[in-house]
Scaffold this motif. Sequence first.
Motif, short mmCIF file in Angstrom:
data_model
loop_
_atom_site.label_atom_id
_atom_site.label_comp_id
_atom_site.label_asym_id
_atom_site.label_seq_id
_atom_site.Cartn_x
_atom_site.Cartn_y
_atom_site.Cartn_z
N LYS A 1 -2.08 6.04 13.93
CA LYS A 1 -2.32 4.65 13.52
C LYS A 1 -2.27 3.81 14.78
O LYS A 1 -1.24 3.75 15.45
CB LYS A 1 -1.26 4.22 12.52
N LYS B 201 -2.36 0.41 16.71
CA LYS B 201 -2.12 -1.02 16.56
C LYS B 201 -3.10 -1.80 17.44
O LYS B 201 -3.23 -1.51 18.64
CB LYS B 201 -0.68 -1.36 16.93
N ASP C 82 -4.74 -0.87 12.75
CA ASP C 82 -4.03 -1.95 12.05
C ASP C 82 -4.01 -3.18 12.94
O ASP C 82 -3.41 -3.17 14.01
CB ASP C 82 -2.60 -1.50 11.73
N ASN D 233 -2.82 -6.14 11.91
CA ASN D 233 -1.69 -7.02 11.55
C ASN D 233 -2.08 -8.50 11.55
O ASN D 233 -1.39 -9.32 12.17
CB ASN D 233 -0.49 -6.77 12.46
N GLU E 209 -6.62 -1.72 8.74
CA GLU E 209 -5.60 -2.44 7.98
C GLU E 209 -5.55 -3.92 8.38
O GLU E 209 -5.57 -4.24 9.57
CB GLU E 209 -4.24 -1.84 8.34
N ASP F 293 -2.63 -4.93 3.73
CA ASP F 293 -1.20 -4.65 3.87
C ASP F 293 -0.43 -5.94 3.57
O ASP F 293 0.05 -6.12 2.45
CB ASP F 293 -0.88 -4.11 5.27
N GLU F 294 -0.39 -6.86 4.52
CA GLU F 294 0.37 -8.10 4.33
C GLU F 294 -0.15 -8.92 3.15
O GLU F 294 0.59 -9.75 2.61
CB GLU F 294 0.35 -8.94 5.62
N ASN G 83 -2.20 -0.82 1.22
CA ASN G 83 -1.00 -0.23 1.83
C ASN G 83 0.22 -0.74 1.09
O ASN G 83 0.56 -1.92 1.16
CB ASN G 83 -0.94 -0.61 3.32
N LYS H 135 4.21 -0.89 0.56
CA LYS H 135 5.48 -0.67 1.27
C LYS H 135 6.61 -1.02 0.32
O LYS H 135 6.56 -2.06 -0.35
CB LYS H 135 5.57 -1.54 2.52
#
Length: 368
Positions: free
Chosen positions: A159, A161, A189, A191, A215, A240-241, A262, A264
């Motif tokens: 993965k 970043k 990802d 972010n 992501e 994700d977020e 994703n 979590k």
Amino acid sequence: MGIQQIEVYPVTLAYREPFRIAPGASTESHNVIVKMVTDYGVYGWGEASPSERVTGETAETVIKAVDKIAPKLIGMFPLRIEQIVEVMDKLVAGNPSAKAAIDIALHDVFGKTARKELHRVLGGYRTEVLTDVTLSIKTPREMAKDAVKAVKRGFKALKVKVGVNPQEDVERVKLIREAVGDDVQIRIDANQGWTPKQAIQALNKMAKYNVQFAEQPVPAEDLKGLIEVKRNSPIPVMADESVHSPEDAIRLVKAEAVDLINIKLMKSGGIHKARKIAAIAEAAGIPCMIGCMGESEIGIAAGAHLAAAVRNIQYADLDSDLLLKDKLVKRGGTKVKKSMRVFPKIYGLGIRELDTAKLGKPLKTYKQ
Ligand code: MN
């Protein structure tokens, strides 16, 4: 048969090296461990790894939320998880990682009460789980070196970043792909680090390096942007977020905003609600990944058991315990062998023994 005692242990776990992603770097993880003791000889471990950036939580807010919740759970039957989740949600809004710590401990108790490894009582779909390892943000060249090291250690998925500078991000993926060859899965990802326009450009340039999925390319609340990126990206887009709860999952499904989600445990409030997200996504034809924050072996075991149990959780990014220098678990937990999370033949989460020196004395103990 009921919950007799709940103990709360704040712990600070150092990373091996600063962990850098688009919004910033961390050198340590401030987690909260929960021990749930029943009156029939079974106890369970849970963990919160709060992220201020993602859910607004810190170790202090987790301790405060657990302080509201724990006294109300004493005496309740620990396998009434649906009911306990309702009680938690009525007592405090939000605070998902605090609730995850309780939920995970309850699931450890569930497996131990059933005298089975947790993944077997949650659905038992697979017996091991392929996980990636995360490459923290550095220069493209340094990340390519880290990628080669990870592949030499046996990892089959990386993965990467990104989300800092689109031009340099494309270079990161290019150098990593060239360094590791074609047989390694590469996922990225950002972010929330890109604008929709930057994301569309970067993803179109990255597509030739065979990127499995991307992501959270844009900020969590930018639903329009997410839809725009999904429509114009040759690489599948994962939220994700943008997705914490089952309600978020429904919202994104309705908007046709993403290809993947994703999950979590620290966002969903634990395993119970994570399963609801996975079910919503499955019905919409959206495969899920299970990811992590800064969990030790306890939280990671919870994610790995869930991923093994549920068919629609098709990807795993369960590596924070490997990135942490400090180890909480002495015996048991899920080990990684050639990129696969494997489970010991130990009931529940499979945690046999904790390092009591690292764990310390409980900060709080709740009992009747
Ligand atoms: Mn992510």
